[in-house]
Design a protein around this motif. Structure first.
Motif, PDB file in Angstrom:
ATOM      1  N   GLU A 107      49.303  40.547  39.442  1.00 42.02           N
ATOM      2  CA  GLU A 107      48.521  41.540  40.175  1.00 42.02           C
ATOM      3  C   GLU A 107      47.294  40.873  40.801  1.00 42.02           C
ATOM      4  OE1 GLU A 107      45.867  45.540  39.280  1.00 42.02           O
ATOM      5  OE2 GLU A 107      47.258  44.781  37.752  1.00 42.02           O
ATOM      6  N   ARG A 108      47.254  40.836  42.137  1.00 43.28           N
ATOM      7  CA  ARG A 108      46.189  40.095  42.823  1.00 43.28           C
ATOM      8  C   ARG A 108      44.817  40.694  42.552  1.00 43.28           C
ATOM      9  NH1 ARG A 108      45.797  36.283  46.598  1.00 43.28           N
ATOM     10  NH2 ARG A 108      48.020  36.320  47.015  1.00 43.28           N
ATOM     11  N   GLU A 109      44.712  42.014  42.596  1.00 40.34           N
ATOM     12  CA  GLU A 109      43.399  42.643  42.434  1.00 40.34           C
ATOM     13  C   GLU A 109      42.770  42.261  41.096  1.00 40.34           C
ATOM     14  OE1 GLU A 109      41.378  47.105  42.253  1.00 40.34           O
ATOM     15  OE2 GLU A 109      43.469  46.851  42.853  1.00 40.34           O
ATOM     16  N   ARG A 110      43.562  42.294  40.042  1.00 39.63           N
ATOM     17  CA  ARG A 110      43.038  41.940  38.722  1.00 39.63           C
ATOM     18  C   ARG A 110      42.751  40.434  38.648  1.00 39.63           C
ATOM     19  NH1 ARG A 110      46.140  42.787  32.930  1.00 39.63           N
ATOM     20  NH2 ARG A 110      44.601  41.714  31.663  1.00 39.63           N
ATOM     21  N   ARG A 129      35.827  34.626  45.540  1.00 41.80           N
ATOM     22  CA  ARG A 129      36.605  35.814  45.893  1.00 41.80           C
ATOM     23  C   ARG A 129      37.435  35.575  47.155  1.00 41.80           C
ATOM     24  NH1 ARG A 129      36.312  41.065  44.657  1.00 41.80           N
ATOM     25  NH2 ARG A 129      34.304  40.812  43.588  1.00 41.80           N
ATOM     26  N   GLU A 139      41.533  35.628  47.135  1.00 42.09           N
ATOM     27  CA  GLU A 139      42.224  36.675  47.892  1.00 42.09           C
ATOM     28  C   GLU A 139      43.284  36.115  48.826  1.00 42.09           C
ATOM     29  OE1 GLU A 139      39.015  38.754  49.737  1.00 42.09           O
ATOM     30  OE2 GLU A 139      38.790  40.181  48.060  1.00 42.09           O
ATOM     31  N   ARG A 166      39.502  39.835  40.441  1.00 38.99           N
ATOM     32  CA  ARG A 166      38.384  40.406  39.699  1.00 38.99           C
ATOM     33  C   ARG A 166      38.009  39.531  38.504  1.00 38.99           C
ATOM     34  NH1 ARG A 166      40.595  44.823  38.342  1.00 38.99           N
ATOM     35  NH2 ARG A 166      41.059  44.365  36.155  1.00 38.99           N
TER      36      ARG A 166
END
Length: 342
Positions: A320-323, A307, A311, A326
């Motif tokens: 999309e960084r968040e996806r 993670r 990040e 994840r």
């Protein structure tokens, strides 16, 4: 009767699986000769190439209406019913066609995919490989009912839009599936009986061939091997009805290596022989290390390291960084669970 995909686990199932499924569909057709049966292909039983052909076409010989690669509309005038059958592969194309068509009073759609926002954040029981969908793309208000396949836990996505769930615990992580069921207040497996007039959906439970038992975990902290042997025996022996021919998991935390080595493995082999499957999950104590000037601290797990890296990693524009983060962490956690036998 609607079967919403993944009848088989693979594109080339075993001969035994094919024969069994064909006999069961024959039995269904004989018992309900006037009931239309609609079957679509899921991601598991969809060939990567259209030239490969689909084993599901075999069931057309039983008067089953099958959609394997392209969306098909089936009309049943005697029931004033139209069914749009959308297999996994069809969702890669134009989704503007996911709308009712024709003059039939009852308009049903069956498709196989992953509705965004429905699956649990940790995806414990969610299979990868499903086509992503939004509720808006399905236009739920336009349909009498939308039958969804891919997620193995019964779940209402919207009024008249449901995942029926699987008929058995057959996901890659059945323990995560049990956890999802507990969190969603679902008890066991079954199918859905739908009244197209009122929209009422009634779960119909089925009796499973065997139980899937996730027993309360034990802690081995401060115990000798003999003490832990006794606790394991008590926990397994206390299962109502016994563990014979059942699927069972027992997690034991804080088990040092030397304690695990000195356990009564003859007895453990006997337990495993008695059950259809026993997952005795022995977990090591959490590792702590000295950080900086000697202050105690917890060592980062591999998913945490991944993670942190993802990040900070530069990404292409539009990703999309968040996806991205994840999904990367979920993949690592999935591998860790598999390696741990979880």
């Amino acid at each position: 009767i609607v079967v919403a995909g993944d009848l088989f686990h693979s594109v080339r199932p075993t001969n035994a699986a094919i024969i069994f499924a064909f006999r069961e569909f024959s039995r269904l057709r004989a018992a309900l000769p006037d009931a239309p049966i609609v079957l679509i292909a899921g991601n598991h039983d969809t060939p990567r190439s259209s030239e490969t052909g689909s084993i599901l076409s075999l069931f057309g010989d039983l008067d089953v209406h099958v959609a394997t690669m392209e969306a098909k509309r089936f009309s049943f005038p005697e029931l004033d019913l139209s069914v749009l059958a959308v297999p996994h592969q069809a969702l890669a194309g134009d989704r503007s066609e996911l709308r009712p068509f024709g003059t039939e009073k009852h308009q049903v759609m069956v498709l196989h995919g992953e509705v965004e926002g429905v699956f649990p954040a940790d995806r414990t029981a969610a299979e990868y490989g499903g086509a992503l969908l939004t509720v808006g793309e399905m236009a739920p208000d336009a349909w009498s009912y939308v039958a969804l396949g891919h997620y193995h836990v019964r779940h209402e996505v919207a009024p008249r839009v449901w995942y029926a769930g699987s008929l058995e615990y057959v996901s890659s992580n059945i323990w995560g599936e049990l956890k999802d069921e507990r969190e969603r207040g679902v008890s066991g497996k079954g199918w859905l009986l739908v009244d197209l007039e009122s929209g009422v959906v009634t779960p119909q439970p089925i009796e499973l061939a065997r139980r899937v038992l996730d027993l309360a975990p034990l802690s081995a902290e401060g115990l000798t091997a003999a003490d832990l042997d006794r606790q394991i025996a008590e926990r397994l022996g206390g299962v109502p009805g016994g563990i014979a021919e059942q699927i069972v998991r027992l997690r034991v935390f804080d088990v040092p290596r030397h304690i695990a080595r000195d356990l009564d493995h003859v007895a453990i082999r006997a337990y495993k022989a008695e059950a259809l499957h026993l997952a005795l999950d022995l977990r090591r104590p959490e590792i702590r290390r000295v950080v900086g000037m000697g202050a105690p601290g917890r060592r980062q797990t591999l998913p945490e390291l991944v993670r942190d890296f993802l990040e900070r990693r530069p990404l292409p524009a539009g990703l999309e960084r968040e996806r991205f983060v994840r999904e990367g962490v979920e993949l690592v956690e999935t591998v860790e669970r598999e390696l741990a036998g979880a």
